[in-house]
Design an enzyme around this catalytic site. Structure first.
Site, PDB file in Angstrom:
ATOM      1  N   HIS A 165       0.822  -1.211   0.000  1.00 20.22           N
ATOM      2  CA  HIS A 165       0.000   0.000   0.000  1.00 20.22           C
ATOM      3  C   HIS A 165       0.856   1.262   0.000  1.00 20.22           C
ATOM      4  O   HIS A 165       0.420   2.328  -0.457  1.00 20.22           O
ATOM      5  CB  HIS A 165      -0.928  -0.009   1.216  1.00 20.22           C
ATOM      6  CG  HIS A 165      -2.187   0.785   1.038  1.00 20.22           C
ATOM      7  ND1 HIS A 165      -2.204   2.063   0.518  1.00 20.22           N
ATOM      8  CD2 HIS A 165      -3.478   0.478   1.313  1.00 20.22           C
ATOM      9  CE1 HIS A 165      -3.451   2.509   0.490  1.00 20.22           C
ATOM     10  NE2 HIS A 165      -4.249   1.567   0.957  1.00 20.22           N
ATOM     11  N   ASP A 394     -10.596  -3.595 -19.406  1.00 22.43           N
ATOM     12  CA  ASP A 394     -10.810  -4.520 -20.523  1.00 22.43           C
ATOM     13  C   ASP A 394      -9.488  -4.734 -21.253  1.00 22.43           C
ATOM     14  O   ASP A 394      -8.985  -3.839 -21.927  1.00 22.43           O
ATOM     15  CB  ASP A 394     -11.873  -3.948 -21.464  1.00 22.43           C
ATOM     16  CG  ASP A 394     -12.144  -4.839 -22.662  1.00 22.43           C
ATOM     17  OD1 ASP A 394     -11.515  -5.912 -22.789  1.00 22.43           O
ATOM     18  OD2 ASP A 394     -12.988  -4.453 -23.498  1.00 22.43           O
TER      19      ASP A 394
END
Length: 453
Positions: A165, A394
């Site tokens: 993180h 995508d």
């Protein structure tokens, strides 16, 4: 299980900068001791192993290499001084790379992408562990990103991401994933990479007139014995479940609250959804058979992107962490009662409303102290955001079929993931990781409550 087809290191493409060093800001320091973030995207793609090896693997490696040219720190390491005398930093030098595993599994793809309770341990086969840190002169170097791509022959593909993180918040990582997807989909044509996906690296835009960076760093050093640079994972004995709350139901929840509290000003899709989950979680605890302290404090925590709260605002493409925490708290009996949902909406909304445009509060570092009195084991926290759309990633195979936040499995408390639904604009997708008994109780209460709206 997943068997390895290929394990490789992907370097940024030729023409990349030879080095890049980013000092950590006070927004980054707070994540040094945090568990690693793990996400999996599942795609329906009925291809064979030969097609996977001959077409998918080469194009993914090429497009990842090109993406890393823009996202150099993700190929680098977090460099932490071994004597803790100075600030850590993100450091990339030529030769640094991202570990990528390509694997194959015969597990039931449709089971993994389901919404019903599934064994949490099953998902750890499809997210990688970060490589062990290495010693260098005066510092320890720990990688910040690893990727695993798994083929489910004739069914689909999963892409698992594990990141530290400290390298960046959800906005940063999601932009990286979507940039990679775009470049893969369009054959490496960089003209399809919109400006929103080009990282902004200038750390000088993070103002610190009050010395918050030094204060937080000194505070973090007190816990250095807890900071493990190694990525150690023990999958818990829990089940994962996914729940959809529709735009229509969200509207009903808002109306319910405003009927009871017409003067409330911060009644949003986020606040009513989180409040509804929080109260269902509290009420489901009775099913575990554990003793409940009705006067004990319960906590709700969420982190919000504060890029727009600065004056002037940080660029939306700022690379790194720019999150502040909001905490709501009240007694268990307040949430378990008939007015529990309304109380939860009011508390969460007020915690956000009073700070959402307060730059002075951010620059004072007061947000860091929000968690000082939080009992992690009595808390519900939120991972993800409906504003961060991983379902838009995508790679040329269509939108993901399912997103899983594996890192909500931590044992310190309960975490819920929150994202846009893949199927309908305005619907929200909630992920939870609970014991089987607690999950069944939660599911019954969640469904029952929605049915009576």
């Amino acid at each position: 299980m997943a068997s390895v087809i290929e394990q490789c290191q992907v370097v940024p493409s030729p023409g990349s900068a030879t080095e890049l060093t980013l000092p950590l800001t006070y927004f980054d320091h707070v994540w040094l001791a945090f568990h690693r973030m793990r996400r999996i995207l599942f795609y329906k793609l009925p291809i064979s192993r030969p097609d996977f090896v001959q077409t998918i693997i080469p194009t993914l490696k090429d497009s990842l290499s090109l993406t890393l040219k823009y996202y150099l720190p993700l190929a680098g390491n977090v460099a932490c001084p071994q004597d803790w005398s100075g600030y850590p930093e993100l450091r990339y030098v030529t030769g640094n790379s991202v570990s990528v595993i390509f694997s194959e599994s015969d597990m039931d793809f449709n089971y993994l992408i389901g919404y019903h309770p599934r064994n949490t341990k099953d998902f750890y086969h499809f997210v990688p562990q970060l490589a062990e840190p290495k010693d260098a002169p005066g510092v320890q170097l720990a990688p910040v990103l690893a990727i695993q791509v798994t083929l489910f022959p004739n069914h689909g593909i999963s892409i698992g991401f594990t990141n530290h993180h400290v390298a960046g918040d959800g906005a940063t990582i999601v932009k990286f994933v979507r940039a990679w997807a775009l470049l893969n989909k369009f054959g490496g044509d960089e003209q399809f990479l919109a400006n929103e996906f080009i990282p902004f690296y200038d750390r000088s835009v993070i103002k610190d007139p009050n010395g918050v960076g030094m204060s937080i760093w000194n505070e973090m050093k007190k816990y250095k014995h807890m900071m493990k640079m190694s990525d150690v994972v023990t999958p818990p004995d829990k089940v994962r479940g996914t729940f959809i709350i529709t735009r229509h139901d969200i509207g009903k929840l808002k109306n319910l609250v405003l009927t009871r509290r017409p003067k409330l000003t911060h009644v949003t899709s986020f606040t009513v959804t989180c409040a509804y989950v929080w109260t269902c979680i509290i009420k489901s605890e009775a099913a575990t058979g554990e003793e409940i302290d009705e006067n004990g404090m319960e906590f709700f925590g969420c982190a919000a992107d504060c890029r727009a709260q600065f004056n002037p605002p940080l660029p939306p493409s700022y690379f790194g962490n720019a999150l502040v925490g909001y905490v709501a708290r009240t007694r268990q009996v307040d949430l378990a009662g008939k007015e529990g949902f309304t109380i939860a909406v009011e508390l969460i909304g007020e915690a956000i409303r009073k700070r959402m445009k307060d730059e002075e509060w951010i620059l004072s570092g007061s947000w860091f102290k929000e968690y000082d009195k939080v009992d992690a084991k009595r808390s519900l926290s939120v991972a993800g955001s409906p504003k961060l759309d991983l379902y838009a990633a995508d790679f040329g195979w269509g939108r993901p079929e399912k997103l899983e936040f594996v890192s909500i499995d931590n044992d310190d408390g309960i975490s819920m993931s929150l994202s846009k639904s893949k199927d309908s604009d305005g619907d929200l997708e909630i992920g939870l990781s609970l014991s089987k008994t607690r999950m069944n109780a939660f599911a019954a209460m969640f469904t029952h409550g929605i049915s009576f709206l």
